[in-house]
Design an enzyme around this catalytic site. Structure first.
Site, PDB file in Angstrom:
ATOM      1  N   GLY A  11      52.926  46.219  46.341  1.00 20.92           N
ATOM      2  CA  GLY A  11      52.874  47.640  45.959  1.00 20.92           C
ATOM      3  C   GLY A  11      53.188  47.932  44.507  1.00 20.92           C
ATOM      4  N   SER A  12      52.978  46.935  43.605  1.00 17.80           N
ATOM      5  CA  SER A  12      53.276  47.242  42.200  1.00 17.80           C
ATOM      6  C   SER A  12      52.243  48.204  41.615  1.00 17.80           C
ATOM      7  CB  SER A  12      53.384  45.964  41.359  1.00 17.80           C
ATOM      8  OG  SER A  12      52.139  45.353  41.194  1.00 17.80           O
ATOM      9  N   VAL A  91      38.768  43.791  54.463  1.00 11.22           N
ATOM     10  CA  VAL A  91      37.441  44.264  54.075  1.00 11.22           C
ATOM     11  C   VAL A  91      37.098  45.448  54.974  1.00 11.22           C
ATOM     12  CG1 VAL A  91      34.997  43.662  53.964  1.00 11.22           C
ATOM     13  CG2 VAL A  91      36.732  41.988  53.308  1.00 11.22           C
ATOM     14  N   HIS A 108      40.763  44.901  41.353  1.00 13.17           N
ATOM     15  CA  HIS A 108      40.594  43.471  41.645  1.00 13.17           C
ATOM     16  C   HIS A 108      41.031  42.659  40.425  1.00 13.17           C
ATOM     17  CE1 HIS A 108      38.917  39.945  43.593  1.00 13.17           C
ATOM     18  NE2 HIS A 108      38.435  39.615  42.409  1.00 13.17           N
ATOM     19  N   ASP A 144      33.652  43.122  46.809  1.00 12.13           N
ATOM     20  CA  ASP A 144      33.949  43.322  45.380  1.00 12.13           C
ATOM     21  C   ASP A 144      32.684  43.461  44.527  1.00 12.13           C
ATOM     22  OD1 ASP A 144      36.716  43.132  45.911  1.00 12.13           O
ATOM     23  OD2 ASP A 144      36.649  40.959  45.777  1.00 12.13           O
TER      24      ASP A 144
HETATM   25  C1  GAR Z   1      46.758  43.038  42.680  1.00 11.56           C
HETATM   26  O1  GAR Z   1      46.733  41.982  41.756  1.00 11.56           O
HETATM   27  C2  GAR Z   1      45.349  43.470  43.032  1.00 11.56           C
HETATM   28  O2  GAR Z   1      44.469  43.399  41.947  1.00 11.56           O
HETATM   29  C3  GAR Z   1      45.013  42.463  44.082  1.00 11.56           C
HETATM   30  O3  GAR Z   1      46.154  42.346  44.865  1.00 11.56           O
HETATM   31  C4  GAR Z   1      47.285  42.565  44.032  1.00 11.56           C
HETATM   32  C5  GAR Z   1      48.161  43.595  44.682  1.00 11.56           C
HETATM   33  O4  GAR Z   1      49.376  43.697  43.988  1.00 11.56           O
HETATM   34  N1  GAR Z   1      43.883  42.856  44.874  1.00 11.56           N
HETATM   35  C6  GAR Z   1      42.981  42.011  45.340  1.00 11.56           C
HETATM   36  O5  GAR Z   1      43.028  40.806  45.169  1.00 11.56           O
HETATM   37  C7  GAR Z   1      41.864  42.639  46.130  1.00 11.56           C
HETATM   38  N2  GAR Z   1      40.812  41.704  46.359  1.00 11.56           N
HETATM   39  P1  GAR Z   1      50.357  44.907  44.257  1.00 11.56           P
HETATM   40  O6  GAR Z   1      50.555  44.976  45.771  1.00 11.56           O
HETATM   41  O7  GAR Z   1      51.619  44.541  43.545  1.00 11.56           O
HETATM   42  O8  GAR Z   1      49.714  46.145  43.717  1.00 11.56           O
END
Ligand code: GAR
Length: 210
Positions: A11-12, A91, A108, A144
């Site tokens: 969740g950043s 997905v 992404h 994507d």
């Molecule tokens: C992020 O790096 C996002 O780009 C990636 O998951 C991470 C979530 O981080 N998303 C994907 O890979 C989607 N295919 P977060 O939970 O800290 O926001």
């Protein structure tokens, strides 16, 4: 602008959006955070900002269609303008995507169309690219593959690990996603024939990646 954020993990990116709203740089309301994972840290982060959360676990549904219908209902009940996938690792079905055409955005961790799917940072290292980054795009029926709204690039170094590259890309993600949401809230994003154009784009491409 009313948003629902879907998140599966840390969740950043959700936090970056919440902070940008809090300091008044993004005029938006996150009306709900929905996760497919009851243990997602994103849920705690949302709650600490007073945002309602909902867990929809795939195991509680008979089929993928039922799951997508429940998710769509939760979103429609919340009455939102955009659905933001911020680390949502499922997905979405075609019916769901069609229902919210050009209203679902995803972030992404690569410069699409390179390295779609999971572990994009490790894919980039395995390939040996010297530049990678992140992409915010509208979600279509592919993996994507939807229209690109904005991208930010980072260097890839010889001594990078998946972790170090992930961290460097995340710094850019946390700027890029709120910037895109701000442009959406100002109705500056237009899609035509799969191509996105941005009206009055006066942001510095070297700082925030637009
Ligand atoms: C992020 O790096 C996002 O780009 C990636 O998951 C991470 C979530 O981080 N998303 C994907 O890979 C989607 N295919 P977060 O939970 O800290 O926001």
């Amino acid at each position: 602008m009313r948003l629902v954020v879907l998140a599966s993990g840390r969740g950043s990116n959700l936090e970056a959006i919440m902070e940008t709203v809090k300091i008044g740089k993004l005029r938006a309301e996150i009306v709900s955070v929905v996760s497919d994972n009851a243990n997602a840290k994103a849920l705690e982060k949302a709650q600490s900002h007073g945002i309602p959360t909902k867990v929809l676990s795939i195991k509680n549904f008979q089929s993928r269609q039922d799951y997508d219908d429940a998710l769509a209902k939760a979103i429609e009940d919340a009455g939102v303008d955009y659905v933001v996938l911020a680390g949502f690792m499922r997905v979405l079905g075609n019916g769901f995507v069609r229902r919210f055409r050009n209203r679902i955005i995803n972030i992404h961790p690569s410069l699409l169309p390179a390295f779609p799917g999971v572990n994009a940072q490790a894919q980039a290292l395995d390939y040996g690219v010297k530049v990678s980054g992140c992409t915010v795009h509208f979600v279509d029926e592919g993996m994507d593959t939807g229209p690109v709204i904005a991208q930010a690039a980072v260097s890839v170094y010889d001594n990078d690990t998946a972790d170090s590259l992930t961290q460097r890309i995340l710094v850019q993600e946390h700027k890029l996603l709120p910037n895109v949401l701000q442009m959406l809230s100002e109705e500056r994003v237009e899609v035509s024939n799969r191509k996105v154009s941005i009206k009055r784009n006066n942001l510095n491409r070297e700082d925030g990646g637009l």
